[in-house]
Design a protein around this motif. Structure first.
Motif, PDB file in Angstrom:
ATOM      1  N   CYS A  44      15.681  26.200 -26.091  1.00  0.00           N
ATOM      2  CA  CYS A  44      15.804  25.257 -24.977  1.00  0.00           C
ATOM      3  C   CYS A  44      16.107  23.861 -25.513  1.00  0.00           C
ATOM      4  O   CYS A  44      15.333  23.301 -26.277  1.00  0.00           O
ATOM      5  CB  CYS A  44      14.520  25.233 -24.146  1.00  0.00           C
ATOM      6  SG  CYS A  44      14.641  24.213 -22.660  1.00  0.00           S
TER       7      CYS A  44
ATOM      8  N   SER B 168      19.824  25.762 -20.429  1.00  0.00           N
ATOM      9  CA  SER B 168      18.611  26.330 -20.995  1.00  0.00           C
ATOM     10  C   SER B 168      17.389  26.058 -20.122  1.00  0.00           C
ATOM     11  O   SER B 168      16.469  26.872 -20.057  1.00  0.00           O
ATOM     12  CB  SER B 168      18.383  25.803 -22.412  1.00  0.00           C
ATOM     13  OG  SER B 168      18.324  24.394 -22.432  1.00  0.00           O
ATOM     14  N   THR B 169      17.391  24.918 -19.415  1.00  0.00           N
ATOM     15  CA  THR B 169      16.272  24.637 -18.507  1.00  0.00           C
ATOM     16  C   THR B 169      16.262  25.637 -17.352  1.00  0.00           C
ATOM     17  O   THR B 169      15.205  26.152 -16.962  1.00  0.00           O
ATOM     18  CB  THR B 169      16.372  23.201 -17.958  1.00  0.00           C
ATOM     19  OG1 THR B 169      16.330  22.272 -19.039  1.00  0.00           O
ATOM     20  CG2 THR B 169      15.227  22.902 -16.996  1.00  0.00           C
TER      21      THR B 169
ATOM     22  N   LEU C 113      14.999  29.027 -18.662  1.00  0.00           N
ATOM     23  CA  LEU C 113      13.545  29.026 -18.816  1.00  0.00           C
ATOM     24  C   LEU C 113      12.851  29.150 -17.466  1.00  0.00           C
ATOM     25  O   LEU C 113      11.905  29.942 -17.297  1.00  0.00           O
ATOM     26  CB  LEU C 113      13.110  27.739 -19.535  1.00  0.00           C
ATOM     27  CG  LEU C 113      11.600  27.533 -19.701  1.00  0.00           C
ATOM     28  CD1 LEU C 113      10.968  28.691 -20.474  1.00  0.00           C
ATOM     29  CD2 LEU C 113      11.316  26.208 -20.404  1.00  0.00           C
TER      30      LEU C 113
ATOM     31  N   VAL D 174       8.953  28.914 -26.455  1.00  0.00           N
ATOM     32  CA  VAL D 174      10.024  27.924 -26.348  1.00  0.00           C
ATOM     33  C   VAL D 174      10.280  27.297 -27.715  1.00  0.00           C
ATOM     34  O   VAL D 174       9.352  26.888 -28.412  1.00  0.00           O
ATOM     35  CB  VAL D 174       9.662  26.832 -25.325  1.00  0.00           C
ATOM     36  CG1 VAL D 174      10.780  25.805 -25.212  1.00  0.00           C
ATOM     37  CG2 VAL D 174       9.365  27.453 -23.962  1.00  0.00           C
TER      38      VAL D 174
ATOM     39  N   HIS E 180      12.806  24.404 -29.852  1.00  0.00           N
ATOM     40  CA  HIS E 180      13.688  23.250 -29.672  1.00  0.00           C
ATOM     41  C   HIS E 180      13.966  22.604 -31.021  1.00  0.00           C
ATOM     42  O   HIS E 180      13.074  22.467 -31.863  1.00  0.00           O
ATOM     43  CB  HIS E 180      13.026  22.218 -28.749  1.00  0.00           C
ATOM     44  CG  HIS E 180      13.836  20.964 -28.580  1.00  0.00           C
ATOM     45  ND1 HIS E 180      14.854  20.842 -27.669  1.00  0.00           N
ATOM     46  CD2 HIS E 180      13.769  19.763 -29.226  1.00  0.00           C
ATOM     47  CE1 HIS E 180      15.379  19.639 -27.739  1.00  0.00           C
ATOM     48  NE2 HIS E 180      14.739  18.961 -28.685  1.00  0.00           N
TER      49      HIS E 180
ATOM     50  N   VAL F  16      11.207  18.951 -23.238  1.00  0.00           N
ATOM     51  CA  VAL F  16      11.058  20.398 -23.412  1.00  0.00           C
ATOM     52  C   VAL F  16       9.606  20.750 -23.700  1.00  0.00           C
ATOM     53  O   VAL F  16       9.087  21.754 -23.204  1.00  0.00           O
ATOM     54  CB  VAL F  16      11.982  20.895 -24.550  1.00  0.00           C
ATOM     55  CG1 VAL F  16      11.771  22.380 -24.792  1.00  0.00           C
ATOM     56  CG2 VAL F  16      13.437  20.627 -24.209  1.00  0.00           C
TER      57      VAL F  16
ATOM     58  N   TRP G  81      16.644  18.136 -15.348  1.00  0.00           N
ATOM     59  CA  TRP G  81      17.041  18.458 -16.720  1.00  0.00           C
ATOM     60  C   TRP G  81      17.569  17.204 -17.394  1.00  0.00           C
ATOM     61  O   TRP G  81      17.738  16.158 -16.771  1.00  0.00           O
ATOM     62  CB  TRP G  81      18.111  19.556 -16.746  1.00  0.00           C
ATOM     63  CG  TRP G  81      19.359  19.228 -15.965  1.00  0.00           C
ATOM     64  CD1 TRP G  81      20.455  18.568 -16.425  1.00  0.00           C
ATOM     65  CD2 TRP G  81      19.627  19.511 -14.584  1.00  0.00           C
ATOM     66  NE1 TRP G  81      21.395  18.424 -15.434  1.00  0.00           N
ATOM     67  CE2 TRP G  81      20.911  19.017 -14.293  1.00  0.00           C
ATOM     68  CE3 TRP G  81      18.909  20.175 -13.573  1.00  0.00           C
ATOM     69  CZ2 TRP G  81      21.481  19.137 -13.032  1.00  0.00           C
ATOM     70  CZ3 TRP G  81      19.487  20.293 -12.329  1.00  0.00           C
ATOM     71  CH2 TRP G  81      20.755  19.778 -12.058  1.00  0.00           C
TER      72      TRP G  81
END
Length: 426
Positions: A3, A9-10, A13, A27, A29, A45, A153
């Protein structure tokens, strides 16, 4: 799942948490420190993971000082990090938010970069432990879904700069220009990628069926399939930088029947090798080259060695021992010595001019090596077993087998000793 904090990616998720609550999500990052907003993306994130009660892993990799090669370096770091998270958490897969518009850009980039043996079919929906569930959905469709779900986002403003990356140039300039020529250009390009993937699967499938015969005797396979079989060989060896000109050079060598042995260097220590009718892809050893003038025992003695009972003798990649028949090994790496050979035996490295007895005459060791199809790089390892009169009794050909000369006593009952050897695999 990976993410970045962006739209794709948000949304992925959030969709997992809402519609697949039974799936355990972690998650991951990466912060490359390329923008002033990078730390804010990481914090976003992290809070997103905390809100859903999910484990969060992050990695900071400062690439802000790099002037070139940033995208490739970031990709290497990213996938290495994802593999680390997979190993640590025991997760089954990494989910990525790449979508159909990303696929169009990827295929176009692959076509522009060229390379006859490089992929031109874009990203796979499933590749190893990586999954791309949005690959059939457009950015427009994802945006509509995110707005409908009321999501927030992070926006990366550099994505709008056509001079920032080559992918941005495609996204902002080239693809829109191509769509002006034909509004269905993205669709046609995706169709081309699908066709190329299907054709490559057919080619690879046939290459796999030919493969076993090809490596044993390349002549048994139609020559139009040699390139595909060589590519399959490189893939199995983990070498992915194969070039068409290297394939062409090696195929020329295969057609050259007057050169029974040869190799083509591929770079990175790898090479294709032809040994008579057998094919192999090998990697050069990093150890010191083999000397054909020195044999090594524990005592570092030079020259021929007289074999003593129950003493191991160490060579470049093998060990040899004379021992009692009462302790025969369970494997077949053993020669029972005829009773007549109770006297001292010696062993030494062969030279090209050494001559051994054969039916109706003599033959040089070099001629024997050629007749027995011994690879050139193994010929310096050829050993000679001699009796106390210096007669050559047997020749160890470097391929885990012995050749017995006319001086080897035939029809003699086995004596009380045997010769045992072991090959030290690299």
């Amino acid at each position: 799942m990976a993410c970045s904090g962006g739209l794709d990616s948000t949304l992925l998720l959030e969709a997992l948490c809402r519609f697949r609550p039974e799936v355990q999500v972690t998650v991951a990052h990466v912060n490359y420190c390329l923008r002033s907003e990078s730390t804010g993306d990481a914090d976003f994130v992290r809070r997103l993971a905390e809100r859903h009660g999910l484990s969060f892993y992050d990695r900071v990799a400062d690439l802000s000082k790099m002037e070139t090669g940033v995208e490739e370096k970031a990709r290497q770091i990213r996938y290495r990090f994802f593999d680390d998270v997979l190993s640590e958490t025991g997760s089954a897969a990494v989910l990525l938010g790449q979508h159909r518009d990303d696929q169009v850009e990827t295929i176009l980039l692959q076509l522009i970069r060229g390379g006859a043996w490089q992929n031109k079919s874009g990203m796979a929906a499933e590749s190893g432990r990586y999954r791309r569930p949005f690959l059939t959905l457009s950015k427009k469709e994802l945006l509509a879904a995110a707005k409908e779900m009321g999501l927030a986002w992070r926006e990366d403003q550099t994505n709008q700069d056509p001079h920032y990356t080559k992918r941005n140039q495609l996204r902002q300039v080239i693809i829109p220009a191509l769509q002006e020529m034909n509004a269905r250009f993205p669709e046609h390009l995706l169709e081309l990628g699908t066709q190329m993937a299907e054709q490559q699967a057919l080619i690879q499938g046939q290459a796999v069926r030919y493969y076993a015969d090809f490596v044993q005797d390349y002549r048994s396979v139609p020559d139009e399939w040699w390139p595909a079989c060589l590519k399959e060989m490189a893939t199995r060896a983990g070498y992915y930088r194969l070039k068409k000109e290297q394939i062409d050079q090696f195929c020329q060598l295969l057609h050259h029947r007057q050169r029974p042995n040869g190799r083509i260097d591929l770079g990175d220590g790898y090479f294709f090798e032809k040994t008579y009718y057998e094919i192999a892809l090998k990697k050069k050893e990093t150890t010191a080259p083999v000397s054909n003038k020195k044999m090594v025992k524990v005592s570092q003695q030079n020259g021929p060695l007289v074999l003593e009972l129950d003493q191991w003798y160490f060579f470049t990649d093998s060990m040899l021992k004379l021992q009692s028949n009462a302790f025969l090994p369970v494997n077949d790496q053993c020669i029972a010595l005829p009773k007549q050979l109770d006297g001292p035996l010696s062993i030494c490295l062969a030279s090209k001019g050494d001559r051994l007895s054969i039916p109706n005459g003599h033959k040089t060791v070099r001629r024997l090596q050629i007749d027995e199809k011994i690879p050139v790089e193994d010929r310096a390892k050829t050993l000679l077993l001699k009796d106390q009169q210096e007669n050559i009794l047997a020749v160890f050909l470097g391929q885990k087998r012995w050749y017995f000369t006319q001086d080897w006593p035939k029809g003699q009952p086995n004596g009380k000793h045997c010769l045992v050897w072991r090959i030290e695999e690299n």
